[in-house]
Design a protein around this motif. Structure first.
Motif, PDB file in Angstrom:
ATOM      1  N   GLY A   1      21.802  12.861   4.555  1.00 16.48           N
ATOM      2  CA  GLY A   1      23.041  13.286   5.167  1.00 16.48           C
ATOM      3  C   GLY A   1      23.384  12.462   6.416  1.00 16.48           C
ATOM      4  N   GLU A   2      22.296  12.596   6.968  1.00 17.05           N
ATOM      5  CA  GLU A   2      22.428  11.046   8.496  1.00 17.05           C
ATOM      6  C   GLU A   2      22.804   9.788   8.398  1.00 17.05           C
ATOM      7  N   LEU A   3      21.698   9.214   6.691  1.00 14.59           N
ATOM      8  CA  LEU A   3      21.760   7.855   5.888  1.00 14.59           C
ATOM      9  C   LEU A   3      23.331   7.685   5.817  1.00 14.59           C
ATOM     10  N   LEU A   4      23.728   8.580   5.214  1.00 12.25           N
ATOM     11  CA  LEU A   4      24.917   8.108   4.285  1.00 12.25           C
ATOM     12  C   LEU A   4      26.309   8.369   4.868  1.00 12.25           C
ATOM     13  N   ASN A   5      25.734   8.755   6.313  1.00 15.17           N
ATOM     14  CA  ASN A   5      27.399   9.019   7.553  1.00 15.17           C
ATOM     15  C   ASN A   5      27.246   7.559   7.805  1.00 15.17           C
ATOM     16  N   ALA A   6      25.620   6.761   8.012  1.00  9.70           N
ATOM     17  CA  ALA A   6      25.255   5.393   8.932  1.00  9.70           C
ATOM     18  C   ALA A   6      26.317   5.014   7.748  1.00  9.70           C
ATOM     19  N   GLN A   7      25.739   4.744   6.584  1.00 12.48           N
ATOM     20  CA  GLN A   7      26.794   3.520   5.755  1.00 12.48           C
ATOM     21  C   GLN A   7      28.245   4.017   5.223  1.00 12.48           C
ATOM     22  N   LYS A   8      28.746   5.209   6.218  1.00 15.45           N
ATOM     23  CA  LYS A   8      30.393   4.914   6.277  1.00 15.45           C
ATOM     24  C   LYS A   8      30.753   4.470   7.490  1.00 15.45           C
ATOM     25  N   LEU A   9      30.028   4.695   8.283  1.00 19.96           N
ATOM     26  CA  LEU A   9      30.506   3.627  10.117  1.00 19.96           C
ATOM     27  C   LEU A   9      30.033   2.526   9.849  1.00 19.96           C
ATOM     28  N   ILE A  10      28.918   2.252   8.816  1.00 17.22           N
ATOM     29  CA  ILE A  10      28.608   0.488   8.951  1.00 17.22           C
ATOM     30  C   ILE A  10      30.016   0.347   8.031  1.00 17.22           C
ATOM     31  N   GLU A  11      30.033   0.655   6.226  1.00 17.38           N
ATOM     32  CA  GLU A  11      31.098   0.162   5.679  1.00 17.38           C
ATOM     33  C   GLU A  11      32.540  -0.009   6.627  1.00 17.38           C
ATOM     34  N   SER A  12      33.023   0.618   7.015  1.00 15.89           N
ATOM     35  CA  SER A  12      33.853   0.513   7.779  1.00 15.89           C
ATOM     36  C   SER A  12      33.716   0.185   9.027  1.00 15.89           C
ATOM     37  N   VAL A  13      33.013  -0.822   9.601  1.00 12.94           N
ATOM     38  CA  VAL A  13      33.226  -2.003   9.981  1.00 12.94           C
ATOM     39  C   VAL A  13      33.415  -3.315   9.160  1.00 12.94           C
ATOM     40  N   ARG A  14      32.393  -2.961   8.138  1.00 18.54           N
ATOM     41  CA  ARG A  14      32.455  -3.900   7.162  1.00 18.54           C
ATOM     42  C   ARG A  14      33.828  -4.154   6.804  1.00 18.54           C
TER      43      ARG A  14
END
Length: 570
Positions: free
Chosen positions: A199-212
């Protein structure tokens, strides 16, 4: 008619066998493998794995290696990479290189000795010397092969070959496309049960994608990164949350004993620094996002390879037994079939040794060949950094300013592989601006290898036995613009860095035009590239204690970033 009826099925069977061999083996070894006698085999434990998998409805993550591939002896790569010109740098090899289409073929190699190779008798070692074997729990989800010391491979007569050019060439532009597509196309093994870490990795993915997606503000460093804002955000999240569990299992020297100097030192420095890390290492495996398999691929080869056997049987079986050990002692491997586990390996043979038994793992490999097994979305390219002085890895870093770099292009080194003799045939002693050599012999008044690196505009990284070479990192270390002539090589931190902004990529077939290609680069562009080399240099330096954005953290980031984008919502 009867004879013809018999010949057609025989021809069909032979064709099928040839096709299967071609699929399984590296090019250049198909016929030699078909025609060799006494192939080594990895022994099977008797179908236990298949029975266990059927009973639990679990697909094994690895396959039994019934036929070990006939392979060349390991090259003696404990060197400064400026050593003797071999007899392969002959007109025969040169003519081969000039042949239209670079047809793949095997080229005999001059016999070379290695202080690392010992007698076959010394290789009959017990697994108990290296692995803490455990009888706890069932042995499921692993290759059903074992190393039996009583059946060690015996040394046959010498026979050494070099692989020819790749049959298919993937240019850097195509690699960029493959990397982008892998984010959507690669599917990691779905975990058998959820964890907080996922779950923490999935949340990190969303945060990185939002920046991208939203951050398009130009920055000074944008030209050397694919997306500077996304990289910084990902790096910050890694520092804040990443936890790695390092297995205690495994005895020295193969496990937990890093080699800190030489051309394979990257795997040793990483091992040492992750095992000493207070920030990233956790003792609570339930909190871990990733699990590290702490073995040295170099020491594995030094310890278990049987001289002239052309077999990796012992090494594959040894690692398979190790995986059974940790799977029996812990539930973590079986939860993801190894998808949240990773290895860091710099030896030539690591890709083939791990491609089946660790096929779901994230593999950080120096031998990063896109046609040799490296898979975007799962594997990452590991920098091969030649550490000359383990007590001072930053000794001699830097080089002359561009105005004092008088040599257009420089290369020196062993005649490893099929390509380097071709390079020398075209350019050695042909042009005063092209300093292309075999061995640089020391002598009064002669420049050293490092002096040439520090005073050249472009430093040639020509492939050797494999696609990778420490020259790429040496060029950056000495602030020389790298010229990479190695078809299908994936440079390190490829998911983060825009390599084409600070390095030149030349296809092997374009070697005759090398000087014309370099001279066509405007001086203004060269100056920008050289300045970018100095900017990215911090990412390729080992420090006695890790510092922010150094090579230790960049290796970790490549592995972290890869795992983050493997996660899919349940």
């Amino acid at each position: 008619m009867e004879t013809r009826k018999l010949l057609w099925p025989m021809a069909l069977v032979f064709s099928v066998i040839l096709l299967l061999q071609y699929i399984e083996l590296p090019y250049g070894y198909v016929l030699s493998s078909l025609l060799s006698f006494g192939k080594s085999q990895v022994t099977s434990a008797g179908g236990f794995l298949a029975g266990a998998a059927a009973a639990s409805n679990i697909n094994p993550t690895t396959e039994v290696l019934h036929n070990a591939t006939k392979l060349p002896d390991p090259p003696n790569r404990n060197r400064t990479d400026e050593s003797n010109k071999s007899s392969n740098a002959s007109s025969g090899a040169a003519n081969y290189g000039r042949a239209a289409g670079y047809p793949p073929q095997d080229i005999p190699v001059k016999n070379r000795s290695s202080k690392d190779e010992t007698s076959a008798g010394n290789k009959s070692v017990s697994l108990s010397m290296f692995v803490n074997n455990s009888n706890a729990g069932p042995r499921t989800d692993l290759a059903d092969s074992v190393y039996n010391s009583s059946s060690a491979v015996k040394s046959p007569a010498k026979r050494k070959w070099i692989k020819g050019p790749p049959a298919v060439v993937v240019p850097i532009s195509a690699m960029n496309d493959m990397l982008r597509q892998s984010r959507a196309s690669y599917l990691a093994v779905k975990p058998r049960w959820p964890s907080r870490a996922d779950g923490e990795l999935l949340n990190a993915q969303k945060l990185i994608e939002s920046v991208r997606i939203v951050d398009k503000i130009p920055r000074v460093d944008d030209d050397v990164y694919r997306n500077y804002s996304a990289f910084v955000r990902s790096y910050e999240l890694m520092e804040q949350s990443l936890k790695i569990y390092v297995y205690d299992e495994g005895k020295r020297p193969i496990f937990h004993q890093p080699e800190m100097s030489g051309i394979y030192a990257s795997e040793g420095w990483f091992m040492k620094q992750i095992e000493e890390s207070e920030r990233f290492r956790t003792k609570n495996a339930s909190d871990a996002h990733l699990f590290y398999l702490p073995f040295s691929s170099r020491v594995l080869q030094e310890t278990l390879y049987v001289k002239y056997s052309h077999s990796r049987k012992n090494m594959v079986a040894f690692l398979s037994d190790y995986l059974r050990t940790i799977a029996a002692a812990y539930p973590f491997w079986n939860r993801t079939s190894g998808a949240d586990h990773f290895l860091v390996a710099c030896h030539d043979w690591a890709p083939s040794e791990t491609k089946r038994i660790m096929r779901n793992c994230i593999r950080a490999l120096c031998n990063a060949d896109i046609r040799g097994g490296l898979q975007f979305g799962k594997d990452v390219s590991l920098p091969e950094i030649f550490v000359r002085n383990a007590s001072d890895p930053l000794k001699d870093v830097g080089g002359k300013p561009p105005s004092q770099r008088r040599t257009l292009a420089f290369f020196a080194g062993n005649m490893h592989g099929y390509f380097r003799p071709i390079l020398l045939d075209y350019w050695q002693d042909k042009d005063p601006e092209m300093k292309i050599f075999g061995k640089l012999r020391p002598g009064k008044g002669r420049k050293t290898y490092i002096q040439y690196m520090k005073s050249s505009k472009y430093c040639i990284s020509a492939k050797g036995y494999e696609a990778y070479t420490p020259r790429v990192m040496e060029a950056i270390f000495y602030e020389c613009v790298p010229v990479i002539i190695s078809d299908n090589y994936v440079p390190p931190f490829f998911e983060t860095l825009n390599w084409e902004s600070f390095a030149v990529f030349v296809l092997e077939k374009d070697t005759p035009n090398l000087k014309r290609i370099l001279e066509s680069i405007p001086e203004k562009t060269y100056l920008k590239m050289q300045e970018r080399v100095r900017r990215v240099q911090k990412h390729f330096l080992w420090h006695m204690k890790p510092v922010k954005f150094d090579v230790f953290h960049m290796i970790l980031h490549s592995i972290w970033y890869t795992r983050v984008f493997q996660i899919r919502p349940s």
